[in-house]
Design a protein around this motif. Sequence first.
Motif, PDB file in Angstrom:
ATOM      1  N   VAL A  88       1.162  -1.222   0.092  1.00  0.00           N
ATOM      2  CA  VAL A  88      -0.035   0.021  -0.069  1.00  0.00           C
ATOM      3  C   VAL A  88       0.787   1.164  -0.006  1.00  0.00           C
ATOM      4  O   VAL A  88       1.845   1.300   0.731  1.00  0.00           O
ATOM      5  N   ILE A  89       0.675   2.107  -0.867  1.00  0.00           N
ATOM      6  CA  ILE A  89       1.438   3.270  -1.189  1.00  0.00           C
ATOM      7  C   ILE A  89       0.532   4.482  -0.674  1.00  0.00           C
ATOM      8  O   ILE A  89      -0.508   4.318  -1.170  1.00  0.00           O
ATOM      9  N   TYR A  90       1.185   5.568   0.179  1.00  0.00           N
ATOM     10  CA  TYR A  90       0.384   6.648   0.443  1.00  0.00           C
ATOM     11  C   TYR A  90       1.257   7.767  -0.063  1.00  0.00           C
ATOM     12  O   TYR A  90       2.702   7.957   0.338  1.00  0.00           O
ATOM     13  N   VAL A  91       0.986   8.602  -0.894  1.00  0.00           N
ATOM     14  CA  VAL A  91       1.525   9.551  -1.599  1.00  0.00           C
ATOM     15  C   VAL A  91       1.392  10.752  -0.546  1.00  0.00           C
ATOM     16  O   VAL A  91       0.535  11.496  -0.307  1.00  0.00           O
ATOM     17  N   ILE A  92       2.618  11.385  -0.307  1.00  0.00           N
ATOM     18  CA  ILE A  92       2.816  12.511   0.452  1.00  0.00           C
ATOM     19  C   ILE A  92       2.807  13.904  -0.287  1.00  0.00           C
ATOM     20  O   ILE A  92       2.349  14.928   0.174  1.00  0.00           O
ATOM     21  N   GLU A  93       3.712  13.660  -1.485  1.00  0.00           N
ATOM     22  CA  GLU A  93       3.706  14.980  -2.143  1.00  0.00           C
ATOM     23  C   GLU A  93       4.049  14.537  -3.596  1.00  0.00           C
ATOM     24  O   GLU A  93       4.574  13.487  -3.816  1.00  0.00           O
ATOM     25  N   GLY A  94       3.436  15.293  -4.621  1.00  0.00           N
ATOM     26  CA  GLY A  94       3.520  15.279  -6.037  1.00  0.00           C
ATOM     27  C   GLY A  94       2.355  14.581  -6.476  1.00  0.00           C
ATOM     28  O   GLY A  94       1.530  14.137  -5.768  1.00  0.00           O
ATOM     29  N   ILE A  97       1.711   8.494 -12.080  1.00  0.00           N
ATOM     30  CA  ILE A  97       1.062   7.388 -12.654  1.00  0.00           C
ATOM     31  C   ILE A  97       1.599   6.090 -12.079  1.00  0.00           C
ATOM     32  O   ILE A  97       2.843   5.912 -12.142  1.00  0.00           O
ATOM     33  N   THR A  98       0.708   5.092 -11.759  1.00  0.00           N
ATOM     34  CA  THR A  98       1.485   3.747 -11.527  1.00  0.00           C
ATOM     35  C   THR A  98       0.724   2.825 -12.453  1.00  0.00           C
ATOM     36  O   THR A  98      -0.808   2.835 -12.685  1.00  0.00           O
ATOM     37  N   THR A  99       1.216   2.163 -13.263  1.00  0.00           N
ATOM     38  CA  THR A  99       0.740   1.080 -13.985  1.00  0.00           C
ATOM     39  C   THR A  99       0.881  -0.284 -13.462  1.00  0.00           C
ATOM     40  O   THR A  99       1.866  -0.880 -12.861  1.00  0.00           O
ATOM     41  N   ILE A 100      -0.577  -0.744 -13.337  1.00  0.00           N
ATOM     42  CA  ILE A 100      -0.445  -2.146 -12.681  1.00  0.00           C
ATOM     43  C   ILE A 100      -0.969  -3.158 -13.616  1.00  0.00           C
ATOM     44  O   ILE A 100      -2.143  -3.157 -13.938  1.00  0.00           O
ATOM     45  N   GLU A 101      -0.084  -4.133 -14.143  1.00  0.00           N
ATOM     46  CA  GLU A 101      -0.609  -4.991 -15.200  1.00  0.00           C
ATOM     47  C   GLU A 101      -0.980  -4.135 -16.363  1.00  0.00           C
ATOM     48  O   GLU A 101      -0.371  -3.350 -16.909  1.00  0.00           O
ATOM     49  N   ASP A 102      -2.432  -4.136 -16.694  1.00  0.00           N
ATOM     50  CA  ASP A 102      -3.073  -3.511 -17.847  1.00  0.00           C
ATOM     51  C   ASP A 102      -3.657  -2.195 -17.559  1.00  0.00           C
ATOM     52  O   ASP A 102      -4.291  -1.513 -18.359  1.00  0.00           O
ATOM     53  N   ARG A 103      -3.523  -1.901 -16.177  1.00  0.00           N
ATOM     54  CA  ARG A 103      -4.347  -0.632 -15.651  1.00  0.00           C
ATOM     55  C   ARG A 103      -3.448   0.406 -15.473  1.00  0.00           C
ATOM     56  O   ARG A 103      -2.390   0.083 -14.961  1.00  0.00           O
ATOM     57  N   THR A 104      -4.082   1.462 -15.276  1.00  0.00           N
ATOM     58  CA  THR A 104      -3.250   2.855 -15.112  1.00  0.00           C
ATOM     59  C   THR A 104      -3.981   3.517 -13.929  1.00  0.00           C
ATOM     60  O   THR A 104      -5.279   3.756 -14.086  1.00  0.00           O
ATOM     61  N   VAL A 105      -3.422   3.869 -12.764  1.00  0.00           N
ATOM     62  CA  VAL A 105      -3.889   4.493 -11.824  1.00  0.00           C
ATOM     63  C   VAL A 105      -3.070   5.924 -11.658  1.00  0.00           C
ATOM     64  O   VAL A 105      -1.962   6.032 -11.496  1.00  0.00           O
ATOM     65  N   GLU A 106      -3.973   6.860 -11.835  1.00  0.00           N
ATOM     66  CA  GLU A 106      -3.372   8.374 -11.649  1.00  0.00           C
ATOM     67  C   GLU A 106      -3.360   8.729 -10.159  1.00  0.00           C
ATOM     68  O   GLU A 106      -4.453   8.349  -9.450  1.00  0.00           O
ATOM     69  N   TRP A 107      -2.395   9.276  -9.584  1.00  0.00           N
ATOM     70  CA  TRP A 107      -2.240   9.693  -8.089  1.00  0.00           C
ATOM     71  C   TRP A 107      -1.918  11.071  -7.812  1.00  0.00           C
ATOM     72  O   TRP A 107      -1.171  11.611  -8.731  1.00  0.00           O
ATOM     73  N   GLN A 108      -2.161  11.453  -6.608  1.00  0.00           N
ATOM     74  CA  GLN A 108      -1.379  12.911  -6.064  1.00  0.00           C
ATOM     75  C   GLN A 108      -1.469  12.747  -4.715  1.00  0.00           C
ATOM     76  O   GLN A 108      -1.902  11.731  -3.970  1.00  0.00           O
ATOM     77  N   ALA A 109      -0.778  13.613  -4.076  1.00  0.00           N
ATOM     78  CA  ALA A 109      -0.544  13.654  -2.636  1.00  0.00           C
ATOM     79  C   ALA A 109      -2.007  13.582  -1.912  1.00  0.00           C
ATOM     80  O   ALA A 109      -2.849  14.229  -2.350  1.00  0.00           O
ATOM     81  N   GLY A 110      -1.831  12.662  -1.134  1.00  0.00           N
ATOM     82  CA  GLY A 110      -3.116  12.553  -0.225  1.00  0.00           C
ATOM     83  C   GLY A 110      -3.967  11.022  -0.686  1.00  0.00           C
ATOM     84  O   GLY A 110      -4.717  10.511  -0.015  1.00  0.00           O
ATOM     85  N   ASP A 111      -3.280  10.853  -1.854  1.00  0.00           N
ATOM     86  CA  ASP A 111      -4.186   9.163  -2.164  1.00  0.00           C
ATOM     87  C   ASP A 111      -3.080   8.264  -1.863  1.00  0.00           C
ATOM     88  O   ASP A 111      -2.209   8.159  -1.501  1.00  0.00           O
ATOM     89  N   ALA A 112      -4.067   7.017  -1.758  1.00  0.00           N
ATOM     90  CA  ALA A 112      -3.461   5.690  -1.460  1.00  0.00           C
ATOM     91  C   ALA A 112      -3.676   4.806  -2.670  1.00  0.00           C
ATOM     92  O   ALA A 112      -4.451   4.891  -3.288  1.00  0.00           O
ATOM     93  N   VAL A 113      -2.696   3.997  -3.002  1.00  0.00           N
ATOM     94  CA  VAL A 113      -2.623   2.803  -4.038  1.00  0.00           C
ATOM     95  C   VAL A 113      -2.263   1.442  -3.610  1.00  0.00           C
ATOM     96  O   VAL A 113      -1.268   1.457  -2.924  1.00  0.00           O
ATOM     97  N   TYR A 114      -2.913   0.422  -4.052  1.00  0.00           N
ATOM     98  CA  TYR A 114      -2.971  -0.610  -3.686  1.00  0.00           C
ATOM     99  C   TYR A 114      -2.127  -1.729  -4.903  1.00  0.00           C
ATOM    100  O   TYR A 114      -2.630  -1.304  -5.981  1.00  0.00           O
ATOM    101  N   ILE A 115      -0.857  -2.212  -4.410  1.00  0.00           N
ATOM    102  CA  ILE A 115      -0.383  -3.058  -5.438  1.00  0.00           C
ATOM    103  C   ILE A 115      -0.551  -4.646  -4.947  1.00  0.00           C
ATOM    104  O   ILE A 115      -0.162  -5.083  -3.957  1.00  0.00           O
ATOM    105  N   PRO A 116      -1.431  -5.465  -5.863  1.00  0.00           N
ATOM    106  CA  PRO A 116      -1.451  -6.791  -5.489  1.00  0.00           C
ATOM    107  C   PRO A 116      -0.516  -7.618  -5.646  1.00  0.00           C
ATOM    108  O   PRO A 116       0.308  -7.105  -6.393  1.00  0.00           O
ATOM    109  N   VAL A 117      -0.623  -8.815  -5.051  1.00  0.00           N
ATOM    110  CA  VAL A 117       0.545  -9.872  -5.093  1.00  0.00           C
ATOM    111  C   VAL A 117       1.047 -10.154  -6.542  1.00  0.00           C
ATOM    112  O   VAL A 117      -0.042 -10.499  -7.158  1.00  0.00           O
TER     113      VAL A 117
END
Length: 157
Positions: A88-94, A97-117
Amino acid sequence: MKTASAQPASHGSSDFWRVGSKTEVVLPARLHHPDVLAIQAAGAAKFSAERKHPVHIVDLPTKTLNMTIGGLLPSQTTSRHRHNYETVIYVIEGKGITTIEDRTVEWQAGDAVYIPVWAWHHHTNASASENCLYIACENAALLQNLGGIALREEAGD
């Protein structure tokens, strides 16, 4: 209250009868890692070089999770990789984009991103002028303590 020993006991299947019915606090000698971004944990420089972006390892005596502070320089993209532990990634600043398999997740400060096994993924800083900073929490320590079974693979592309 006990202080943690340097080496945990190893138990086999014949020790199953030893599973207790109560627990106690085992207080490690060290409970604090001051100034994580300035004071490098052992192996952090090598880990950063292998990952091709700054990674600061939070050096605390955890047994089931680990935490790192990662950074992405302007327009930087990490290598594509995967691992058999959750992140689990929590973005502090900035922002990025994270590409996970064939999906793209846009993120910014304050967002959390999940990376599956075992999902192939990489992170990109979307800014050409500002750094990104994030906290990553993973259960790799749990897998390492269950017999050294945490795995990470770099795509090599």
